[in-house]
Design a protein around this motif. Structure first.
Motif, short mmCIF file in Angstrom:
data_model
loop_
_atom_site.label_atom_id
_atom_site.label_comp_id
_atom_site.label_asym_id
_atom_site.label_seq_id
_atom_site.Cartn_x
_atom_site.Cartn_y
_atom_site.Cartn_z
N SER A 73 0.84 -1.19 0.00
CA SER A 73 0.00 0.00 0.00
C SER A 73 0.88 1.25 0.00
O SER A 73 2.11 1.16 0.15
CB SER A 73 -0.94 0.02 1.22
N ASN A 74 0.25 2.39 -0.11
CA ASN A 74 0.97 3.66 -0.24
C ASN A 74 1.26 4.27 1.14
O ASN A 74 0.75 5.32 1.48
CB ASN A 74 0.13 4.63 -1.07
N THR A 75 2.10 3.61 1.94
CA THR A 75 2.41 4.07 3.29
C THR A 75 3.51 5.13 3.26
O THR A 75 4.17 5.35 2.24
CB THR A 75 2.85 2.89 4.16
N TRP A 76 3.71 5.78 4.44
CA TRP A 76 4.71 6.85 4.50
C TRP A 76 6.12 6.33 4.25
O TRP A 76 6.91 6.98 3.57
CB TRP A 76 4.65 7.55 5.86
N ASP A 77 6.44 5.13 4.79
CA ASP A 77 7.78 4.59 4.56
C ASP A 77 7.96 4.11 3.13
O ASP A 77 9.09 4.05 2.62
CB ASP A 77 8.13 3.49 5.56
N CYS A 78 6.87 3.77 2.47
CA CYS A 78 6.93 3.43 1.04
C CYS A 78 7.37 4.66 0.25
O CYS A 78 8.25 4.56 -0.63
CB CYS A 78 5.56 2.95 0.57
N VAL A 79 6.80 5.82 0.57
CA VAL A 79 7.16 7.06 -0.13
C VAL A 79 8.60 7.44 0.16
O VAL A 79 9.35 7.83 -0.75
CB VAL A 79 6.20 8.19 0.29
N VAL A 80 9.03 7.30 1.42
CA VAL A 80 10.41 7.64 1.79
C VAL A 80 11.40 6.72 1.08
O VAL A 80 12.39 7.17 0.50
CB VAL A 80 10.61 7.55 3.32
N GLN A 81 11.12 5.43 1.12
CA GLN A 81 12.00 4.47 0.44
C GLN A 81 12.03 4.72 -1.06
O GLN A 81 13.11 4.70 -1.69
CB GLN A 81 11.52 3.03 0.72
N GLY A 82 10.88 5.01 -1.65
CA GLY A 82 10.82 5.29 -3.07
C GLY A 82 11.60 6.53 -3.45
O GLY A 82 12.25 6.58 -4.50
N ASP A 146 3.81 0.72 -6.38
CA ASP A 146 3.67 0.39 -7.81
C ASP A 146 3.32 -1.06 -8.05
O ASP A 146 3.42 -1.54 -9.19
CB ASP A 146 4.96 0.76 -8.56
N ALA A 147 2.91 -1.78 -7.00
CA ALA A 147 2.42 -3.16 -7.13
C ALA A 147 3.46 -4.10 -7.74
O ALA A 147 3.11 -5.12 -8.32
CB ALA A 147 1.12 -3.20 -7.95
N SER A 148 4.73 -3.73 -7.62
CA SER A 148 5.84 -4.54 -8.16
C SER A 148 5.74 -4.75 -9.67
O SER A 148 6.32 -5.68 -10.21
CB SER A 148 5.93 -5.90 -7.45
N GLU A 149 5.00 -3.88 -10.35
CA GLU A 149 4.89 -4.00 -11.79
C GLU A 149 6.18 -3.60 -12.49
O GLU A 149 6.50 -4.10 -13.57
CB GLU A 149 3.72 -3.13 -12.29
N VAL A 150 6.91 -2.65 -11.89
CA VAL A 150 8.21 -2.26 -12.44
C VAL A 150 9.25 -2.22 -11.31
O VAL A 150 10.22 -1.47 -11.36
CB VAL A 150 8.14 -0.89 -13.14
N SER A 151 9.01 -3.01 -10.29
CA SER A 151 9.94 -3.13 -9.17
C SER A 151 9.83 -4.55 -8.63
O SER A 151 9.13 -5.38 -9.21
CB SER A 151 9.62 -2.11 -8.08
N VAL A 152 10.52 -4.81 -7.51
CA VAL A 152 10.42 -6.13 -6.90
C VAL A 152 10.24 -5.93 -5.39
O VAL A 152 11.15 -6.13 -4.60
CB VAL A 152 11.67 -6.98 -7.18
N GLY A 153 9.06 -5.48 -5.01
CA GLY A 153 8.76 -5.29 -3.61
C GLY A 153 8.93 -3.86 -3.14
O GLY A 153 8.26 -3.42 -2.20
N TRP A 154 9.85 -3.11 -3.77
CA TRP A 154 10.08 -1.74 -3.33
C TRP A 154 9.12 -0.78 -4.02
O TRP A 154 8.40 -1.14 -4.95
CB TRP A 154 11.53 -1.33 -3.60
N CYS A 155 9.11 0.46 -3.57
CA CYS A 155 8.23 1.49 -4.14
C CYS A 155 9.01 2.37 -5.10
O CYS A 155 10.22 2.58 -4.94
CB CYS A 155 7.63 2.36 -3.03
N TRP A 156 8.30 2.88 -6.09
CA TRP A 156 8.90 3.78 -7.06
C TRP A 156 7.85 4.81 -7.46
O TRP A 156 7.39 5.57 -6.62
CB TRP A 156 9.47 3.01 -8.25
N VAL A 157 7.43 4.83 -8.72
CA VAL A 157 6.37 5.73 -9.17
C VAL A 157 5.03 5.02 -8.97
O VAL A 157 4.87 3.85 -9.35
CB VAL A 157 6.55 6.11 -10.64
N SER A 158 4.09 5.72 -8.37
CA SER A 158 2.79 5.12 -8.10
C SER A 158 2.12 4.67 -9.39
O SER A 158 1.97 5.44 -10.35
CB SER A 158 1.89 6.14 -7.38
#
Length: 333
Positions: A73-82, A146-158
């Motif tokens: 989901s789009n959590t705060w740590d997801c945004v920071v990591q991304g 990004d639902a791991s569509e262009v990543s592998v577990g990490w966050c990038w562009v929503s």
């Protein structure tokens, strides 16, 4: 393999990629530590490599957290990591190209002064442009899950943003494509120049032509110049393939093998640089082996060292042997 529009990441993929992140983090740290430890290795090319290693270290750390966390989901740590991975990954592209430009001017144009004068601009561009892009993406709330569509577990562009493809290009892919073109061209020109110089020199020094090429310092440098763009492309191409498959909405982007290659390729750059420029560089490798030998033969239990040096012991002067190192080509000598 997939759950709706979400790519499933299996446990074995997660373990493999976590290991790749850890190895890359340690490899980048080793490059930085060797540069800080031995003053005579502090050449400009290796200094640029240290800056690249800083970005690779940040990338490995942020990816490691993302793969371990496995965002859903789009959590705060997801945004920071991304945001961290976006900045570090984009900066890594710029520093990789900056090193190639520096070596091209230094070797082909034979102008160390001009090459050194560009270092300030390398800093401004390689830190400034990624930072500006990342801040813009954060301000417009483009970074997220990004639902791991262009990543592998990490966050990038929503993935939910309508203009996500545009921001994927701005925050990485367009710079990746440019690196694919720039690196092979620059290193090919450097190789051609070196080969021409050696050919001209052999006319006046026939004895050089009889040396075994595989054992010469120039052969090692030539080998590295060949591998640098190849390794970069081999590691990064899987991410590019998945991005292109996303554009065509192909389910092949969710293939477990492709996902694993993408995860390892994006996270292994620091380890690859460490292998090439630390473990496969004789000047650094010998020092590390000597340093490890010192610790291995140190007196156990804090006992006094022997009064006379014995075989297998060493002193600080053995580790800090001065060496005139000007380029990676010289480091093999």
């Amino acid at each position: 393999m997939a759950n709706g529009n979400q790519t499933e990441v299996f446990v074995y993929e997660q373990v493999v990629i976590l290991m790749s992140c850890a190895v890359s983090f340690l490899g980048s740290l080793l490059i930085i530590c060797t540069y800080a430890t031995w003053k005579d290795l502090r050449t400009t090319p290796r200094k640029l490599l240290v800056f690249l290693s800083v970005t690779d270290l940040l990338s490995a750390a942020s990816y490691l957290y993302g793969v371990w966390r496995m965002f859903d989901s789009n959590t705060w740590d997801c945004v920071v990591q991304g945001a961290i991975s976006t900045f570090a990954n984009t900066s890594s592209f710029f520093w990789t190209v900056a090193i190639a430009i520096y070596l091209y001017i230094f070797i082909v144009k034979s102008s160390q002064r001009l090459a050194d004068s560009l270092v300030l601009y390398f800093h401004l561009i390689s830190w400034g442009v990624p930072l500006a892009i990342t801040v813009a993406a954060l301000s417009l709330q483009k970074i997220g899950y990004d639902a791991s569509e262009v990543s592998v577990g990490w966050c990038w562009v929503s993935i939910q943003e309508k203009d996500h493809v545009l921001w994927m290009l701005l925050t990485g892919k367009i710079w990746e494509f440019l690196a694919y073109v720039t690196l092979p061209v620059l290193y090919a020109l450097i190789k051609v120049h070196i080969h021409k110089a050696h050919a001209a020199l052999s006319e006046y020094r026939p004895i050089l032509a009889s040396r075994v090429a595989s054992s010469s310092p120039s052969a090692m440098a030539d080998w590295k110049l060949t591998l640098i763009p190849i390794i970069f492309i081999v590691l990064r191409v899987w991410s590019t393939v998945r991005f292109l498959l996303l554009l065509f909405d192909s389910p092949a982007r969710q293939n477990p093998v492709l996902v694993t290659l993408h995860g390892v390729g994006n996270t292994f750059q620091g380890a690859a640089n460490c292998i090439m420029f630390t473990l496969c560089t004789r000047a650094v490798r010998v020092r590390l082996a000597t340093l490890l030998g010192c610790h291995r033969h140190a007196a156990p239990g804090g006992s006094d060292p022997p009064s006379r040096p014995t075989s297998g012991t060493c002193t600080r002067s053995d580790v800090d042997q001065p060496a005139e190192v000007h380029t990676w080509e010289d480091e093999e000598e």
